[in-house]
Design a protein around this motif. Sequence first.
Motif, PDB file in Angstrom:
ATOM      1  N   GLU A  74       0.818  -1.207   0.000  1.00 38.62           N
ATOM      2  CA  GLU A  74       0.000   0.000   0.000  1.00 38.62           C
ATOM      3  C   GLU A  74       0.851   1.256   0.000  1.00 38.62           C
ATOM      4  N   ALA A  75       0.181   2.367  -0.284  1.00 38.89           N
ATOM      5  CA  ALA A  75       0.833   3.680  -0.254  1.00 38.89           C
ATOM      6  C   ALA A  75      -0.095   4.659   0.443  1.00 38.89           C
ATOM      7  N   HIS A  76       0.502   5.599   1.197  1.00 39.62           N
ATOM      8  CA  HIS A  76      -0.282   6.587   1.935  1.00 39.62           C
ATOM      9  C   HIS A  76       0.295   7.975   1.666  1.00 39.62           C
ATOM     10  N   ASN A  77      -0.570   8.904   1.294  1.00 41.04           N
ATOM     11  CA  ASN A  77      -0.152  10.285   1.065  1.00 41.04           C
ATOM     12  C   ASN A  77      -0.052  11.032   2.387  1.00 41.04           C
ATOM     13  N   ILE A  78       1.033  11.755   2.557  1.00 43.29           N
ATOM     14  CA  ILE A  78       1.242  12.594   3.737  1.00 43.29           C
ATOM     15  C   ILE A  78       0.983  14.029   3.299  1.00 43.29           C
ATOM     16  N   THR A  79      -0.188  14.529   3.629  1.00 44.61           N
ATOM     17  CA  THR A  79      -0.580  15.881   3.221  1.00 44.61           C
ATOM     18  C   THR A  79      -0.793  16.795   4.425  1.00 44.61           C
ATOM     19  N   GLU A  80      -0.707  16.235   5.625  1.00 43.23           N
ATOM     20  CA  GLU A  80      -0.867  16.970   6.867  1.00 43.23           C
ATOM     21  C   GLU A  80      -0.175  16.170   7.959  1.00 43.23           C
ATOM     22  N   LEU A  81      -0.188  16.656   9.171  1.00 42.12           N
ATOM     23  CA  LEU A  81       0.357  15.907  10.296  1.00 42.12           C
ATOM     24  C   LEU A  81      -0.183  14.479  10.270  1.00 42.12           C
ATOM     25  N   SER A  82       0.734  13.503  10.195  1.00 42.00           N
ATOM     26  CA  SER A  82       0.327  12.108  10.018  1.00 42.00           C
ATOM     27  C   SER A  82       1.202  11.178  10.841  1.00 42.00           C
ATOM     28  N   PHE A  83       0.726   9.924  10.991  1.00 37.51           N
ATOM     29  CA  PHE A  83       1.380   8.942  11.855  1.00 37.51           C
ATOM     30  C   PHE A  83       1.494   7.609  11.108  1.00 37.51           C
ATOM     31  N   TYR A  84       2.612   6.921  11.342  1.00 38.05           N
ATOM     32  CA  TYR A  84       2.823   5.624  10.706  1.00 38.05           C
ATOM     33  C   TYR A  84       3.527   4.692  11.679  1.00 38.05           C
ATOM     34  N   VAL A  85       2.997   3.470  11.781  1.00 32.77           N
ATOM     35  CA  VAL A  85       3.624   2.430  12.606  1.00 32.77           C
ATOM     36  C   VAL A  85       3.843   1.220  11.706  1.00 32.77           C
ATOM     37  N   PRO A  86       5.088   0.883  11.382  1.00 37.16           N
ATOM     38  CA  PRO A  86       5.347  -0.276  10.519  1.00 37.16           C
ATOM     39  C   PRO A  86       5.079  -1.590  11.247  1.00 37.16           C
ATOM     40  N   ASP A  87       4.988  -2.649  10.487  1.00 34.69           N
ATOM     41  CA  ASP A  87       4.753  -3.986  11.033  1.00 34.69           C
ATOM     42  C   ASP A  87       6.093  -4.655  11.346  1.00 34.69           C
ATOM     43  N   PHE A 128      -1.502   3.613   9.516  1.00 30.98           N
ATOM     44  CA  PHE A 128      -1.310   4.989   9.040  1.00 30.98           C
ATOM     45  C   PHE A 128      -2.558   5.788   9.372  1.00 30.98           C
ATOM     46  N   ARG A 129      -2.352   7.018   9.857  1.00 28.34           N
ATOM     47  CA  ARG A 129      -3.505   7.869  10.142  1.00 28.34           C
ATOM     48  C   ARG A 129      -3.113   9.334  10.042  1.00 28.34           C
TER      49      ARG A 129
END
Length: 258
Positions: A74-87, A128-129
Amino acid sequence: MKDYYIVRNEDIDVEYDVDGFYMEEVLAGSYDGGIRNYKCFLKANSETRPQLYQNETVVYIFGKGRGYVTNSQEAHNITELSFYVPDFDHDSFTIHATDDMEFIMSVVEMNQWDREKFEHSHIHLPFFRKYTDGQIYDQDCKGMNTTSWLIIGAGQLGRVLMGVVRAVGEGTDEKGHPAVAQWNYSVGKSEFNLSIDHQAPIVQKGGDFSFVPAGPDHSLVADSGNEVFYVWYEHYTRERDFMITLAKDEKLIDVLKH
């Protein structure tokens, strides 16, 4: 408490490598609970493939700049304050910068208790959020026009909790919480007053990163016309404070005294 734990963004001497990336540990030694925090910088049109961790939880907080994060699925766009936790180390991922980016990478050690609780229940990884997709909540220690978003709740990622606060001309004035330590990553055009243990306040601006030990009262409040915009990042300092099964008629406050 006599001193503040804060690293100012303007004091970090960024020296990009050949791939346009720089990383520096921040507030080293301020907390002995098994968390190491790093401020990262990635130049526009560059990318980095972070180290994978098998036994540690890693949280990324993207505070400045647009880009995207991709893994094999998957891919996630970072367009604002964002969070990611890998597996963990199950799938590599890449962070791509469209603009100059700044973000926090936090590495959280997991002891046996943490691993057992994680196996019992946790948010689905990779996670991702964007902050505006978080759950909005109200709290009596925050101003009436202050908005708060919950990103990671209790029990969703071990002893880690995380959320966002944003307002103009107000903010948070909170009694100390003895069970959790707290970091504050300010973003955007923030310029607010940080006070810990009723000390004279200092100014925290966008990009700065501060630490509040478990226990003392603290406030993060902006003057009229200024913005308070920050990520609060908490960690339960003791496993027994995180999840306690109470007997009938037993009160949590009494249990925590022992």
